[in-house]
Design a protein around this motif. Structure first.
Motif, PDB file in Angstrom:
ATOM      1  N   PRO A   1       0.786  -1.230   0.000  1.00 46.37           N
ATOM      2  CA  PRO A   1       0.000   0.000   0.000  1.00 46.37           C
ATOM      3  C   PRO A   1       0.818   1.279   0.000  1.00 46.37           C
ATOM      4  O   PRO A   1       0.516   2.215   0.716  1.00 46.37           O
ATOM      5  CB  PRO A   1      -0.808  -0.147   1.298  1.00 46.37           C
ATOM      6  N   TRP A   2       1.889   1.347  -0.747  1.00 47.36           N
ATOM      7  CA  TRP A   2       2.596   2.606  -0.923  1.00 47.36           C
ATOM      8  C   TRP A   2       3.112   2.650  -2.345  1.00 47.36           C
ATOM      9  O   TRP A   2       3.035   1.651  -3.073  1.00 47.36           O
ATOM     10  CB  TRP A   2       3.705   2.789   0.104  1.00 47.36           C
ATOM     11  N   ASP A   3       3.639   3.795  -2.769  1.00 52.49           N
ATOM     12  CA  ASP A   3       3.874   3.928  -4.202  1.00 52.49           C
ATOM     13  C   ASP A   3       5.315   3.676  -4.656  1.00 52.49           C
ATOM     14  O   ASP A   3       5.612   3.727  -5.830  1.00 52.49           O
ATOM     15  CB  ASP A   3       3.404   5.312  -4.685  1.00 52.49           C
ATOM     16  N   ARG A   4       6.207   3.405  -3.711  1.00 56.43           N
ATOM     17  CA  ARG A   4       7.575   3.056  -4.095  1.00 56.43           C
ATOM     18  C   ARG A   4       8.070   1.976  -3.158  1.00 56.43           C
ATOM     19  O   ARG A   4       7.795   2.026  -1.969  1.00 56.43           O
ATOM     20  CB  ARG A   4       8.539   4.234  -3.927  1.00 56.43           C
ATOM     21  N   LYS A   5       8.839   1.064  -3.707  1.00 53.64           N
ATOM     22  CA  LYS A   5       9.303  -0.037  -2.867  1.00 53.64           C
ATOM     23  C   LYS A   5      10.837  -0.025  -2.770  1.00 53.64           C
ATOM     24  O   LYS A   5      11.522   0.455  -3.669  1.00 53.64           O
ATOM     25  CB  LYS A   5       8.848  -1.376  -3.460  1.00 53.64           C
ATOM     26  N   VAL A   6      11.320  -0.568  -1.661  1.00 52.92           N
ATOM     27  CA  VAL A   6      12.762  -0.727  -1.500  1.00 52.92           C
ATOM     28  C   VAL A   6      13.024  -2.226  -1.405  1.00 52.92           C
ATOM     29  O   VAL A   6      12.603  -2.866  -0.448  1.00 52.92           O
ATOM     30  CB  VAL A   6      13.280  -0.033  -0.224  1.00 52.92           C
ATOM     31  N   LEU A   7      13.679  -2.770  -2.422  1.00 51.17           N
ATOM     32  CA  LEU A   7      13.874  -4.221  -2.508  1.00 51.17           C
ATOM     33  C   LEU A   7      15.362  -4.540  -2.588  1.00 51.17           C
ATOM     34  O   LEU A   7      16.189  -3.627  -2.678  1.00 51.17           O
ATOM     35  CB  LEU A   7      13.160  -4.742  -3.768  1.00 51.17           C
ATOM     36  N   SER A   8      15.685  -5.812  -2.544  1.00 49.97           N
ATOM     37  CA  SER A   8      17.100  -6.190  -2.662  1.00 49.97           C
ATOM     38  C   SER A   8      17.276  -7.358  -3.601  1.00 49.97           C
ATOM     39  O   SER A   8      16.327  -8.117  -3.835  1.00 49.97           O
ATOM     40  CB  SER A   8      17.695  -6.684  -1.345  1.00 49.97           C
ATOM     41  N   THR A   9      18.496  -7.525  -4.042  1.00 47.61           N
ATOM     42  CA  THR A   9      18.860  -8.743  -4.752  1.00 47.61           C
ATOM     43  C   THR A   9      20.339  -9.019  -4.526  1.00 47.61           C
ATOM     44  O   THR A   9      21.125  -8.088  -4.353  1.00 47.61           O
ATOM     45  CB  THR A   9      18.559  -8.641  -6.261  1.00 47.61           C
ATOM     46  N   HIS A  10      20.681 -10.296  -4.499  1.00 51.23           N
ATOM     47  CA  HIS A  10      22.101 -10.665  -4.413  1.00 51.23           C
ATOM     48  C   HIS A  10      22.585 -11.276  -5.729  1.00 51.23           C
ATOM     49  O   HIS A  10      23.688 -11.794  -5.796  1.00 51.23           O
ATOM     50  CB  HIS A  10      22.322 -11.704  -3.304  1.00 51.23           C
ATOM     51  N   VAL A  11      21.757 -11.240  -6.760  1.00 51.21           N
ATOM     52  CA  VAL A  11      22.156 -11.962  -7.977  1.00 51.21           C
ATOM     53  C   VAL A  11      23.295 -11.256  -8.715  1.00 51.21           C
ATOM     54  O   VAL A  11      23.418 -10.037  -8.676  1.00 51.21           O
ATOM     55  CB  VAL A  11      20.975 -12.168  -8.966  1.00 51.21           C
ATOM     56  N   PRO A  12      24.135 -12.035  -9.407  1.00 52.68           N
ATOM     57  CA  PRO A  12      25.124 -11.416 -10.295  1.00 52.68           C
ATOM     58  C   PRO A  12      24.393 -10.703 -11.435  1.00 52.68           C
ATOM     59  O   PRO A  12      23.244 -11.054 -11.750  1.00 52.68           O
ATOM     60  CB  PRO A  12      25.932 -12.604 -10.830  1.00 52.68           C
ATOM     61  N   ALA A  13      25.048  -9.735 -12.055  1.00 49.16           N
ATOM     62  CA  ALA A  13      24.364  -8.884 -13.037  1.00 49.16           C
ATOM     63  C   ALA A  13      23.761  -9.674 -14.205  1.00 49.16           C
ATOM     64  O   ALA A  13      22.740  -9.283 -14.762  1.00 49.16           O
ATOM     65  CB  ALA A  13      25.324  -7.818 -13.549  1.00 49.16           C
ATOM     66  N   ALA A  14      24.365 -10.805 -14.548  1.00 49.72           N
ATOM     67  CA  ALA A  14      23.857 -11.574 -15.689  1.00 49.72           C
ATOM     68  C   ALA A  14      22.445 -12.091 -15.429  1.00 49.72           C
ATOM     69  O   ALA A  14      21.705 -12.386 -16.371  1.00 49.72           O
ATOM     70  CB  ALA A  14      24.783 -12.754 -15.987  1.00 49.72           C
ATOM     71  N   LEU A  15      22.060 -12.191 -14.169  1.00 45.40           N
ATOM     72  CA  LEU A  15      20.736 -12.719 -13.838  1.00 45.40           C
ATOM     73  C   LEU A  15      19.752 -11.587 -13.510  1.00 45.40           C
ATOM     74  O   LEU A  15      18.683 -11.818 -12.957  1.00 45.40           O
ATOM     75  CB  LEU A  15      20.837 -13.688 -12.647  1.00 45.40           C
ATOM     76  N   PHE A  16      20.129 -10.380 -13.858  1.00 46.88           N
ATOM     77  CA  PHE A  16      19.333  -9.202 -13.500  1.00 46.88           C
ATOM     78  C   PHE A  16      18.894  -8.505 -14.794  1.00 46.88           C
ATOM     79  O   PHE A  16      19.726  -8.237 -15.662  1.00 46.88           O
ATOM     80  CB  PHE A  16      20.223  -8.274 -12.671  1.00 46.88           C
ATOM     81  N   ASN A  17      17.620  -8.231 -14.901  1.00 46.84           N
ATOM     82  CA  ASN A  17      17.099  -7.684 -16.152  1.00 46.84           C
ATOM     83  C   ASN A  17      17.196  -6.147 -16.169  1.00 46.84           C
ATOM     84  O   ASN A  17      16.238  -5.439 -15.864  1.00 46.84           O
ATOM     85  CB  ASN A  17      15.650  -8.141 -16.336  1.00 46.84           C
ATOM     86  N   PHE A  18      18.360  -5.645 -16.569  1.00 53.26           N
ATOM     87  CA  PHE A  18      18.610  -4.196 -16.530  1.00 53.26           C
ATOM     88  C   PHE A  18      17.628  -3.413 -17.399  1.00 53.26           C
ATOM     89  O   PHE A  18      17.171  -2.347 -17.021  1.00 53.26           O
ATOM     90  CB  PHE A  18      20.041  -3.894 -17.013  1.00 53.26           C
ATOM     91  N   GLU A  19      17.348  -3.966 -18.573  1.00 51.70           N
ATOM     92  CA  GLU A  19      16.511  -3.218 -19.517  1.00 51.70           C
ATOM     93  C   GLU A  19      15.109  -2.982 -18.941  1.00 51.70           C
ATOM     94  O   GLU A  19      14.579  -1.867 -18.986  1.00 51.70           O
ATOM     95  CB  GLU A  19      16.428  -3.998 -20.823  1.00 51.70           C
ATOM     96  N   LYS A  20      14.564  -4.038 -18.382  1.00 50.70           N
ATOM     97  CA  LYS A  20      13.213  -3.929 -17.826  1.00 50.70           C
ATOM     98  C   LYS A  20      13.188  -2.942 -16.646  1.00 50.70           C
ATOM     99  O   LYS A  20      12.280  -2.126 -16.521  1.00 50.70           O
ATOM    100  CB  LYS A  20      12.720  -5.311 -17.372  1.00 50.70           C
ATOM    101  N   ILE A  21      14.218  -3.032 -15.822  1.00 49.59           N
ATOM    102  CA  ILE A  21      14.277  -2.165 -14.637  1.00 49.59           C
ATOM    103  C   ILE A  21      14.382  -0.695 -15.090  1.00 49.59           C
ATOM    104  O   ILE A  21      13.689   0.188 -14.585  1.00 49.59           O
ATOM    105  CB  ILE A  21      15.508  -2.530 -13.758  1.00 49.59           C
ATOM    106  N   ARG A  22      15.242  -0.451 -16.074  1.00 39.74           N
ATOM    107  CA  ARG A  22      15.443   0.924 -16.554  1.00 39.74           C
ATOM    108  C   ARG A  22      14.172   1.444 -17.222  1.00 39.74           C
ATOM    109  O   ARG A  22      13.721   2.567 -16.963  1.00 39.74           O
ATOM    110  CB  ARG A  22      16.618   0.966 -17.541  1.00 39.74           C
ATOM    111  N   ASN A  23      13.565   0.638 -18.076  1.00 46.77           N
ATOM    112  CA  ASN A  23      12.352   1.077 -18.772  1.00 46.77           C
ATOM    113  C   ASN A  23      11.212   1.402 -17.807  1.00 46.77           C
ATOM    114  O   ASN A  23      10.377   2.254 -18.091  1.00 46.77           O
ATOM    115  CB  ASN A  23      11.880   0.005 -19.761  1.00 46.77           C
ATOM    116  N   ALA A  24      11.206   0.712 -16.667  1.00 45.29           N
ATOM    117  CA  ALA A  24      10.144   0.966 -15.691  1.00 45.29           C
ATOM    118  C   ALA A  24      10.404   2.257 -14.913  1.00 45.29           C
ATOM    119  O   ALA A  24       9.525   2.752 -14.214  1.00 45.29           O
ATOM    120  CB  ALA A  24      10.049  -0.211 -14.718  1.00 45.29           C
TER     121      ALA A  24
END
Ligand SMILES: Nc1ncnc2c1ncn2[C@@H]1O[C@H](COP(=O)(O)OS(=O)(=O)O)[C@@H](OP(=O)(O)O)[C@H]1O
Length: 329
Positions: A130-153
């Motif tokens: 119920p709020w408009d921004r989230k603070v999340l985490s990840t420990h994955v190496p960059a190859a397993l992280f979808n940069f394009e999707k994150i940036r486009n969002a």
């Protein structure tokens, strides 16, 4: 496993106190406990993901299907490099003027909501928050992280760096205190209790997020390094934050486009000091989550040979970068 249960309940208690529609957390707890006691090795994109709270299917699902909200912040890190500290700072910068939001998001910072924790469906709860921004985490190496999707969002990423000697001591201390029933699991092979053995296993790359044959913290860092100048990515160094928190928090606020007065900056700095955080998250005392928060504690644990081994690794692996670790302040 009381600690895990307690931490997940806290994650959602504040939200339910405000009468919001919260997910049934029992399956999430069950999944997490199962992943701790029956860790599995799963694989995606050549990474053998050792299932301690993580699962390659989840990581893949998040990569393909999950989309953050605009202004979400994902704190990306190798374990024990300052993840919780950064999440807490971002939470204060985002929500400092709203007592309700501060209260509700407390549990989401500690424990972390890792993008790779939980089975895919469980991530539906993220869109119900119920709020408009989230603070999340990840420990994955960059190859397993979808940069394009994150940036486009329109979401942002903060990557934390800490010198690998303090990181390793912090990791060992946490695993020693972690309430895991090691008997009957293969966890003890990956996280031996004895420091010398732990050190050897860790630097040979047989732990969390590191087991693409022989990969260790350096490879994690190297995977993220090419993104250091992306416009939605900020690198933050644990030792810089420790040395001059006000300066670093000002830099983080600017990156997040948070307009903040000098008084507020001072308040955020004070509320994110080690002492304040240890007090605020006092219920994690059992697992020593806020242990020392120092730069240079490694000297109390490393042998000369271990220190030289890490120095040699750093020299060899990070030769092509401008990363210089700070081992004492
Ligand atoms: N405010 C503040 N100041 C200084 N140090 C801090 C702070 N908050 C967390 N810490 C220290 O960060 C270490 C834990 O790292 P992480 O949060 O990345 O751990 S985890 O990966 O999420 O388990 C762990 O380090 P050690 O104390 O050396 O074990 C924490 O104490």
């Amino acid at each position: 496993m009381e600690w895990v249960e307690e931490s997940y309940r806290r994650s959602f208690k504040e939200i339910s106190d405000f009468g919001k529609d919260v997910p049934d957390i029992q399956p999430l707890i069950d999944y997490f406990v199962e992943s701790l006691t029956q860790p599995k090795l799963t694989e995606w994109k050549g990474y053998k993901v050792y299932g301690f709270g993580f699962n390659a299917d989840t990581i893949k699902w998040v990569y393909d299907n999950w989309t953050p909200w605009q202004d979400d912040v994902i704190v990306a890190s190798f374990p024990k490099t300052g993840t919780t500290w950064l999440r807490h700072i971002v939470r204060l910068l985002y929500f400092r003027h709203d007592e309700n939001l501060l209260k509700m998001t407390e549990g989401m910072v500690m424990p972390h909501i890792y993008l790779e924790t939980g089975i895919p469906l469980k991530f539906e709860f993220l869109d119900k928050l119920p709020w408009d921004r989230k603070v999340l985490s990840t420990h994955v190496p960059a190859a397993l992280f979808n940069f394009e999707k994150i940036r486009n969002a329109g979401a942002k990423v903060i990557y934390t760096i800490r010198n690998p000697k303090d990181q390793l001591v912090s990791w060992h201390k946490m695993m020693v205190n972690f309430p895991i029933n090691r008997e009957g699991t293969n966890l003890k092979d990956h996280y031996p209790l004895e420091w010398g053995k732990f050190f050897d296993v860790a630097i040979s790359g047989k732990q969390q997020m590191t087991n693409k044959e022989g990969e260790y913290y350096m490879e994690h860092l190297l995977s993220w390094y090419p993104h250091r100048n992306d416009e939605n990515v900020l690198f933050v160094v644990f030792e810089d934050l420790k040395k001059d928190p006000l300066k670093e928090i000002r830099r983080i606020a600017k990156f997040l486009d948070v307009k903040i007065s000098e008084d507020d900056l001072l308040n955020v700095t004070e509320s994110s000091s080690f002492a304040s955080m240890k007090k605020e998250y006092h219920w994690t005392e059992k697992v020593k989550f806020f242990r020392k928060g120092e730069v240079g504690d490694w000297k109390n644990h490393f042998t000369v040979a271990q220190s030289e081994k890490v120095d040699a690794l750093v020299k060899q692996k990070l030769a092509g970068t401008d990363i210089k670790f700070t081992y004492e302040l």
